[in-house]
Write an enzyme that holds these catalytic residues in place. Structure first.
Site, PDB file in Angstrom:
ATOM      1  CG  ASP A 147      -2.260   0.564   0.976  1.00 43.40           C
ATOM      2  OD1 ASP A 147      -2.364   1.414   0.086  1.00 43.40           O
ATOM      3  OD2 ASP A 147      -3.213   0.198   1.688  1.00 43.40           O
ATOM      4  CG  ASP A 202      -9.601   2.326  -0.858  1.00 41.62           C
ATOM      5  OD1 ASP A 202      -8.526   2.470  -1.457  1.00 41.62           O
ATOM      6  OD2 ASP A 202      -9.690   2.070   0.362  1.00 41.62           O
TER       7      ASP A 202
HETATM    8  C1  GAL Z   1      -6.268   1.295   1.575  1.00 41.01           C
HETATM    9  C2  GAL Z   1      -6.358   0.282   0.453  1.00 41.01           C
HETATM   10  C3  GAL Z   1      -7.424  -0.721   0.795  1.00 41.01           C
HETATM   11  C4  GAL Z   1      -7.048  -1.401   2.101  1.00 41.01           C
HETATM   12  C5  GAL Z   1      -6.800  -0.363   3.198  1.00 41.01           C
HETATM   13  C6  GAL Z   1      -6.240  -1.004   4.442  1.00 41.01           C
HETATM   14  O1  GAL Z   1      -5.299   2.223   1.270  1.00 41.01           O
HETATM   15  O2  GAL Z   1      -6.658   0.931  -0.755  1.00 41.01           O
HETATM   16  O3  GAL Z   1      -7.591  -1.646  -0.252  1.00 41.01           O
HETATM   17  O4  GAL Z   1      -5.886  -2.149   1.873  1.00 41.01           O
HETATM   18  O5  GAL Z   1      -5.916   0.631   2.773  1.00 41.01           O
HETATM   19  O6  GAL Z   1      -5.913  -0.080   5.425  1.00 41.01           O
END
Ligand code: GAL
Length: 383
Positions: free
Chosen positions: A150, A202
């Protein structure tokens, strides 16, 4: 000369490595969309692994079982990442996720983890920045097969740089691991340091969110980049999470299939309706996603922007099309043969509705189909 030969062999190695781990879009499941941070634990993951078997997901081609954020809690004094022992009691003795990884592997599945290329993950857990080597070695020791990386809480290095550091660390750890990265590194660079890149924000469990991700795929002409070893990640699937109608889920799943996006399920696969199970295990749609041909691209849009046609090649001289109806009313959409790659005028084509598993018959030069509101129709053309 020596330098050139060395550089060439390194990039050939990287290419072969990428193709080895993601020769087709990866298929699996990830905990985030349904279980988020609080709901993730060892028991859930074990039950998901069981569901892969008895719900027919493994047989349909899904293999990766991936833990998202919140599996990790701290680092040892030596900097080794520690799984949360409350959530993962099996890790208590060994401070490792060996147990769950083995649980997946003995069932013929693969196992994946989540990290962040910054100091901390999006949920504030320890990130991999500065620990790339250590983490990659730990992942290899635990036999993991997939790493979602991430991009929250970043250092002052660019994410392309830190993704490269992790990519190299994974290579030197010596285990083939799918490297999945986020959008803050450009596609041009991401394809040299990863196997898939998130195209945008997301996903949410609604139709507008699906359309928003498709818009990014179009805007950046992302079909140009996908190839064995690197795929456009439109984000984990929402099919079965309850926020959309089945028609919308068909449009969502169908689009991911023709765009050759990784098919990473995001629902509670332990409890599914038969409609949801039938869609996510649909052999003809999955075969389109896994077909070794180019991703589909936008070839037509209606004047009001509500209908679109995407087409692409398929193996065995076939072609595929997605007729996408974004709008709230049924639409009569016409596809002309000049929208299909390399099909000349007057060619007679057999057309099949892949989702409905129905042969529609022989057509010449065009076909018109009614597409339900906020949905998609996936057509396969053969000579
Ligand atoms: C976001 C990501 C999500 C999930 C989340 C977890 O940045 O896009 O898919 O992984 O973090 O904290």
């Amino acid at each position: 000369m020596l330098f050139f030969a060395l550089a060439l062999s390194i990039s050939l190695f990287q290419l072969a490595y990428g193709v080895q781990v993601a020769s087709t879009p990866p298929m699996g499941w990830n905990s985030w969309n349904y279980f988020s941070c609080e709901g993730l634990n060892e028991q859930v993951v074990k039950e998901v692994i069981e569901a892969f078997i008895h719900e027919g997901l493994r047989d349909a081609g899904y293999s990766y079982v991936n833990l998202d954020d919140c599996w990790q809690i701290n680092r040892t004094a030596d900097g080794i990442i520690i799984p949360d022992p409350k959530k993962f009691p099996g890790s208590r003795k060994t401070q490792s996720l060996d147990y769950l990884s083995l649980y997946a592997h003995v069932k013929g599945l693969k196992f994946g983890l989540y990290t962040d290329t910054g100091y901390r993950t999006c949920q504030g857990r320890p990130g991999s920045f500065g620990y790339e080597r250590k983490d990659a070695e730990t992942y290899a020791k635990w036999n993991i097969d997939y790493l979602k990386n991430d991009d929250c809480n970043l250092s002052n290095q660019t994410t392309c740089e830190t993704y490269k550091t992790m990519h190299e660390a994974l290579l030197s750890a010596g285990r083939p691991i799918v490297h999945s990265v986020k959008a803050s590194c450009t596609t041009e660079t991401a394809r040299t340091v990863s196997n898939m890149r998130r195209v945008g924000q997301d996903i949410r469990d609604n139709w507008e969110s699906v359309l928003g991700l498709i818009d990014i795929y179009n805007r950046d002409e992302l079909w140009r980049y996908s190839r064995p070893g690197f795929w456009n990640d439109l984000d984990m699937l929402e099919v079965g999470n309850g926020g959309m109608t089945m028609d919308q889920y068909v449009g969502h799943f169908g689009a991911w299939c023709v765009f050759k996006a990784p098919l990473i399920l995001g629902n509670d696969v332990r409890y599914m309706t038969s409609e949801v199970r039938n869609l996510i295990t649909h052999d003809e749609l999955i075969a389109i996603n896994q077909d070794r041909s180019d991703a589909a691209r936008l070839v037509w849009r209606s004047e009001n922007g509500m209908q679109e046609i995407y087409t692409g090649p398929l193996s065995n001289e076939r072609r595929v099309a997605l007729l996408l109806n974004r709008g709230n009313t049924s639409a009569d959409i016409q596809l002309n043969w000049n929208m299909l790659p390399d099909i000349v005028k007057d060619t007679v084509l057999n057309v099949r509705d892949a989702n409905l598993r129905t042969n529609l018959g022989k057509y010449v030069n065009f076909i018109r189909q009614v597409v339900n509101p906020t949905s998609g129709k996936i057509l396969v053309f053969s000579l």
